[in-house]
Design a protein around this motif. Structure first.
Motif, PDB file in Angstrom:
ATOM      1  N   ASN A  56       0.665  -1.054   0.013  1.00 24.04           N
ATOM      2  CA  ASN A  56      -0.012  -0.061  -0.105  1.00 24.04           C
ATOM      3  C   ASN A  56       0.921   1.182   0.011  1.00 24.04           C
TER       4      ASN A  56
ATOM      5  N   SER B  42      -7.016   0.987   2.526  1.00 21.75           N
ATOM      6  CA  SER B  42      -8.394   1.311   1.615  1.00 21.75           C
ATOM      7  C   SER B  42      -8.911   0.276   0.577  1.00 21.75           C
TER       8      SER B  42
ATOM      9  N   THR C  60     -12.414  -6.223   1.073  1.00 18.15           N
ATOM     10  CA  THR C  60     -11.334  -5.647   1.882  1.00 18.15           C
ATOM     11  C   THR C  60     -10.332  -6.564   1.871  1.00 18.15           C
TER      12      THR C  60
END
Ligand SMILES: CC(C)(COP(=O)(O)OP(=O)(O)OC[C@H]1O[C@@H](n2cnc3c(N)ncnc32)[C@H](O[C@H]2O[C@H](COP(=O)(O)OP(=O)(O)OP(=O)(O)O)[C@@H](O)[C@H]2O)[C@@H]1O)[C@@H](O)C(=O)NCCC(=O)NCCS
Ligand SMILES: Nc1ncnc2[nH]cnc12
Length: 282
Positions: A24, A34, A42
């Motif tokens: 990320n 996110s 998710t």
């Protein structure tokens, strides 16, 4: 390259799936911070999905390691196993498509790696993939024009509309985005492991025709735009630099606002990570 057991290869493959979702901040993709433009997923959906694929990945490694016949027939063994793996994925995720592309591509690469290790004097892993998949694109798309529109997949629609060969073309060519861009960039990238994997993803995006992206955008023009944004970050020095980080944040916001997904590129990062683990690059 060291020689690994089928269980070790399957383990590298599972780690590659988990590393990819952990990296990320990724534009157009789910990460632990996110969900990006994927409100139905998710990081936990990806963890569940990854673990559901373990028996399949083990099957691919075992099939490749024990293969002694013609290579296209090995691919024919993988395909029904891939259909079962898709079912396991949908069961684990409550019906969400997390890893459809990865089931296809990682299964092929795991089997090819296992085969290459076990066959003395075999060609490179990339050449094994190419031999396994010779004629795939032509064969898969041969009956597409006769299918009812409602039954066409996103990839088939893009082939009929624009002649784009998508994941099949990339696979049949021996994953050039991985071997020519993802892996070389990962080898020379600087910074933390997270930043090196981010740079590798951007090198893939900068040279890749992600049909997932085109499907979401509804136009092929989006590819040049994504490529330019990814290349600008690399040209700024990569994601370990302040300038690179700033541009990456802009790319993230832009992809979120336009609901753009880089699902196919994420799959190529998974393949790159698998090869990097097998070869001790990371
Ligand atoms: C050959 C198969 C891959 C089947 O292909 P199919 O025609 O069913 O699907 P495609 O649309 O062509 O692509 C399938 C997935 O491949 C990834 N992908 C896309 N473009 C590329 C590319 N250029 N190179 C490599 N990989 C690519 C992509 O998967 C990733 O994205 C998914 C997440 O994105 P998201 O936008 O959220 O998901 P969508 O479901 O598209 O929904 P929306 O929200 O946008 O509405 C995620 O899965 C990533 O992995 C494509 O999704 C193969 O499946 C196959 O052979 N299966 C075996 C069964 C079989 O034989 N079936 C018959 C087919 S011949
Ligand atoms: N992190 C991710 N987000 C969305 N789609 C993906 N497909 C594979 N990895 C993905």
């Amino acid at each position: 390259m060291s020689s690994y057991s089928s269980a070790q290869l399957a383990n590298f493959a599972t780690r590659a799936l988990l590393y990819e979702v952990s990296v990320n901040p990724k534009p157009g993709l789910v990460d632990p911070v996110s969900a990006g433009p994927h409100p139905d997923m998710t990081v936990f959906t990806f963890i569940d999905s990854s673990l559901s694929l373990q028996p399949y990945l083990q099957f691919c490694a075992t099939a490749g390691a024990g293969w002694t016949a013609e290579l296209p027939a090995l691919f024919q063994q993988l395909r029904p196993a891939g259909v079962q793996a898709e079912k396991a994925m949908y069961q684990a995720t409550g019906g969400v498509n997390t890893h459809k592309g990865a089931i296809f591509s990682l299964g092929i690469l795991v089997a090819a790696t296992a085969y290459q290790q076990a066959a003395p004097g075999a060609a490179s892993v990339q050449a094994v993939v190419q031999q396994m998949l010779a004629g795939l694109t032509e064969q898969d798309f041969a009956h597409t024009a006769g299918k009812p529109a409602a039954a066409l997949t996103a990839g088939e629609k893009l082939y009929l509309a624009h002649g784009l060969t998508g994941v099949r073309g990339e696979a049949e060519a021996g994953y050039p985005s991985v071997f020519a861009h993802g892996l070389p960039t990962l080898k020379q990238a600087q910074g933390s492991l997270n930043e090196r994997l981010l740079d590798s993803l951007l090198a893939i995006v900068a040279h890749f025709e992600d049909t997932n992206l085109i499907h979401r955008a509804g136009t092929t023009a989006v590819v040049a735009d994504a490529q330019a944004q990814a290349q600008a970050i690399l040209d700024a020095g990569g994601t370990h630099t302040d300038a690179g980080k700033k541009l990456l944040a802009q790319m993230n916001s832009d992809f979120l606002r336009r609901n753009l997904s880089l699902g196919g590129s994420a799959d190529m990062l998974i393949l790159t990570t698998f090869l990097a683990l097998v070869n001790g690059v990371i």
